[in-house]
Design a protein around this motif. Structure first.
Motif, mmCIF file in Angstrom:
data_model
loop_
_atom_site.group_PDB
_atom_site.id
_atom_site.type_symbol
_atom_site.label_atom_id
_atom_site.label_comp_id
_atom_site.label_asym_id
_atom_site.label_seq_id
_atom_site.Cartn_x
_atom_site.Cartn_y
_atom_site.Cartn_z
ATOM 1 N N ILE A 1 30.556 7.310 -95.070
ATOM 2 C CA ILE A 1 30.335 5.976 -94.519
ATOM 3 C C ILE A 1 30.908 4.958 -95.498
ATOM 4 N N SER A 2 31.801 4.119 -95.017
ATOM 5 C CA SER A 2 32.404 3.075 -95.852
ATOM 6 C C SER A 2 31.808 1.725 -95.480
ATOM 7 N N LEU A 3 31.339 1.005 -96.477
ATOM 8 C CA LEU A 3 30.728 -0.305 -96.264
ATOM 9 C C LEU A 3 31.705 -1.410 -96.638
ATOM 10 N N LYS A 4 31.783 -2.439 -95.808
ATOM 11 C CA LYS A 4 32.676 -3.572 -96.052
ATOM 12 C C LYS A 4 31.893 -4.878 -95.952
ATOM 13 N N ASN A 5 32.368 -5.874 -96.705
ATOM 14 C CA ASN A 5 31.798 -7.231 -96.636
ATOM 15 C C ASN A 5 30.280 -7.238 -96.823
ATOM 16 N N THR A 6 29.832 -6.525 -97.845
ATOM 17 C CA THR A 6 28.385 -6.389 -98.074
ATOM 18 C C THR A 6 27.774 -7.575 -98.811
ATOM 19 N N CYS A 7 28.588 -8.591 -99.142
ATOM 20 C CA CYS A 7 28.026 -9.733 -99.869
ATOM 21 C C CYS A 7 26.962 -10.453 -99.054
ATOM 22 N N THR A 8 26.922 -10.232 -97.736
ATOM 23 C CA THR A 8 25.913 -10.881 -96.906
ATOM 24 C C THR A 8 24.517 -10.302 -97.125
ATOM 25 N N ILE A 9 24.419 -9.165 -97.832
ATOM 26 C CA ILE A 9 23.103 -8.628 -98.200
ATOM 27 C C ILE A 9 22.970 -8.416 -99.701
ATOM 28 N N LEU B 1 29.760 -5.716 -92.534
ATOM 29 C CA LEU B 1 28.656 -6.677 -92.540
ATOM 30 C C LEU B 1 29.137 -8.123 -92.615
ATOM 31 N N PHE B 2 30.404 -8.356 -92.244
ATOM 32 C CA PHE B 2 30.939 -9.717 -92.259
ATOM 33 C C PHE B 2 30.081 -10.615 -91.372
ATOM 34 N N GLY B 3 29.747 -11.781 -91.889
ATOM 35 C CA GLY B 3 28.923 -12.707 -91.110
ATOM 36 C C GLY B 3 28.115 -13.622 -91.991
ATOM 37 N N ASN B 4 26.871 -13.833 -91.609
ATOM 38 C CA ASN B 4 25.990 -14.778 -92.273
ATOM 39 C C ASN B 4 24.844 -14.030 -92.940
ATOM 40 N N GLU B 5 24.552 -14.367 -94.200
ATOM 41 C CA GLU B 5 23.512 -13.632 -94.919
ATOM 42 C C GLU B 5 22.123 -13.865 -94.329
ATOM 43 N N HIS B 6 21.906 -15.010 -93.715
ATOM 44 C CA HIS B 6 20.592 -15.265 -93.122
ATOM 45 C C HIS B 6 20.383 -14.423 -91.864
ATOM 46 N N GLU B 7 21.474 -14.075 -91.186
ATOM 47 C CA GLU B 7 21.373 -13.167 -90.051
ATOM 48 C C GLU B 7 21.143 -11.734 -90.522
ATOM 49 N N ASN B 8 21.830 -11.340 -91.590
ATOM 50 C CA ASN B 8 21.787 -9.948 -92.051
ATOM 51 C C ASN B 8 20.606 -9.635 -92.962
ATOM 52 N N PHE B 9 20.018 -10.652 -93.582
ATOM 53 C CA PHE B 9 18.906 -10.393 -94.509
ATOM 54 C C PHE B 9 17.661 -11.191 -94.146
ATOM 55 N N PHE C 1 27.444 -19.932 -101.456
ATOM 56 C CA PHE C 1 28.477 -19.564 -100.485
ATOM 57 C C PHE C 1 29.770 -20.289 -100.807
ATOM 58 N N ASN C 2 30.836 -19.508 -101.018
ATOM 59 C CA ASN C 2 32.170 -20.046 -101.264
ATOM 60 C C ASN C 2 32.924 -20.071 -99.936
ATOM 61 N N LYS C 3 33.122 -21.256 -99.388
ATOM 62 C CA LYS C 3 33.735 -21.374 -98.066
ATOM 63 C C LYS C 3 35.183 -20.907 -98.060
ATOM 64 N N GLU C 4 35.908 -21.148 -99.154
ATOM 65 C CA GLU C 4 37.313 -20.748 -99.195
ATOM 66 C C GLU C 4 37.463 -19.232 -99.159
ATOM 67 N N GLU C 5 36.615 -18.525 -99.874
ATOM 68 C CA GLU C 5 36.681 -17.071 -99.903
ATOM 69 C C GLU C 5 35.778 -16.430 -98.853
ATOM 70 N N HIS C 6 34.984 -17.232 -98.189
ATOM 71 C CA HIS C 6 33.936 -16.749 -97.278
ATOM 72 C C HIS C 6 33.155 -15.627 -97.968
ATOM 73 N N HIS C 7 32.581 -15.987 -99.098
ATOM 74 C CA HIS C 7 31.949 -14.978 -99.953
ATOM 75 C C HIS C 7 30.649 -15.525 -100.526
ATOM 76 N N TYR C 8 29.632 -14.658 -100.562
ATOM 77 C CA TYR C 8 28.328 -15.024 -101.112
ATOM 78 C C TYR C 8 28.151 -14.434 -102.511
ATOM 79 N N SER C 9 27.489 -15.183 -103.376
ATOM 80 C CA SER C 9 27.061 -14.693 -104.680
ATOM 81 C C SER C 9 25.627 -15.165 -104.894
ATOM 82 N N ALA C 10 25.054 -14.880 -106.054
ATOM 83 C CA ALA C 10 23.646 -15.229 -106.269
ATOM 84 C C ALA C 10 23.393 -15.587 -107.722
#
Length: 308
Positions: free
Chosen positions: A80-88, A160-168, A258-267
């Motif tokens: 199983i390959s996971l992609k765009n997991t920054c949303t969780i 998991l591309f999308g919104n972290e509030h939807e995914n977590f 949330f970095n809008k240019e990269e569409h990427h979440y960090s914490a």
């Protein structure tokens, strides 16, 4: 760590198997991951501010130990390959820190997420089995509507591309659900007295509706997550470091960015008053900050209940 999940009849029948608790805890670490991170803060060298190894890196590959049932599956996949997991990822990191840094919180959270889930989550994080941590969250807490998946060259790809509030955050609704009562001034109103859970319902009549203070349905939770994406950074005059909720004091413990240019979440989160920044995409993905982060790209704020 040996996989505790099996594939039955393809994508629709993927379900996590219950781990054998006694077998899961046969391995004892001298220190938890949290204790290692805390030790790195206390022994910090000014020239080296990053944690000595990657923690919860972006993405992941989960290899399946294919037995006879898996081999007979159609379609067949062995990993199983996971992609765009920054949303969780960011929330999983903050959740781990909160649970390890507050001894009573795992027991409280187990009421909502299940004791087995909480114990398994902490165990996998301490074993640095990060991909399995994500698989655990996806299969135990998320619905299949919340992510995209397809089989490609004997590999199941979960995106998991999308919104972290939807995914977590959405999967913690019961933890933070609130109750509010309202009373209409119009005695003939068909819905004069109402109880509201989570959202407000509008009633059309010529009266005014008075609302009571909103209360938590299950008592004050160990932590709360505030969705800040509806706010613009220029509209926030300051970020409160504590909140008063239901006669309890809540302290700022972390934030997701949330970095809008990269569409990427960090914490970012605190340990012993020191701020650390986590970004699963970076090679040095856990860095000690000399000052609190500039919360200009806020996605959420995380507050923990002060039990003092």
């Amino acid at each position: 760590m040996e996989s505790r999940y099996s594939v039955l009849r393809g994508n629709e029948d993927l379900q996590p198997l219950s781990p054998n608790t006694e077998e899961s805890f046969h391995f004892e670490r001298s220190k938890t991951l949290f204790e290692e991170i805390r030790a790195s803060i206390n022994n910090n060298d000014e020239t080296e501010r990053s944690f000595w190894r990657p923690v919860l890196p972006w993405g992941g590959v989960f290899n399946i130990k294919a037995g006879r049932k898996a081999i007979s599956c159609t379609p067949l996949y062995v990993k199983i390959s996971l992609k765009n997991t920054c949303t969780i990822d960011g929330f999983l990191m903050i959740l781990y820190v909160i649970l390890r840094d507050n001894h009573g919180f795992p027991r409280e959270l187990a009421v909502f997420l299940g004791k087995q889930f909480v114990e398994h989550f902490l165990y996998l994080m301490d074993c640095c089995d990060y991909t399995t941590v994500k698989i655990l969250w996806i299969w135990d807490r998320m619905s299949k509507r919340q992510y995209r998946s397809e089989v490609h060259r004997a590999s199941l790809e979960i995106d998991l591309f999308g919104n972290e509030h939807e995914n977590f955050t959405k999967n913690l609704e019961n933890l933070m659900s609130t109750l509010q009562e309202s009373l209409c001034t119009n005695w003939s109103c068909p819905g004069r007295y109402q109880e509201y859970i989570k959202r407000t319902i509008n009633i059309r009549c010529n009266g005014l509706r008075e609302f009571s203070q909103r209360l938590f349905c299950h008592g004050p939770p160990p932590f709360v997550i505030l969705n800040m994406q509806q706010w613009k950074s220029e509209e926030l005059s300051y970020v409160p470091y504590h909140l008063a909720l239901s006669h309890h004091r809540y302290l700022l413990e972390g934030a997701t960015l949330f970095n809008k240019e990269e569409h990427h979440y960090s914490a970012a989160f605190q340990i012993d008053g020191c701020w650390m920044h986590y970004d699963g995409l970076r090679s040095d993905n856990l860095i000690l900050l000399h000052k609190p982060p500039e919360l200009l790209l806020l996605s959420s704020l995380v507050y923990i209940r002060d039990n003092k």
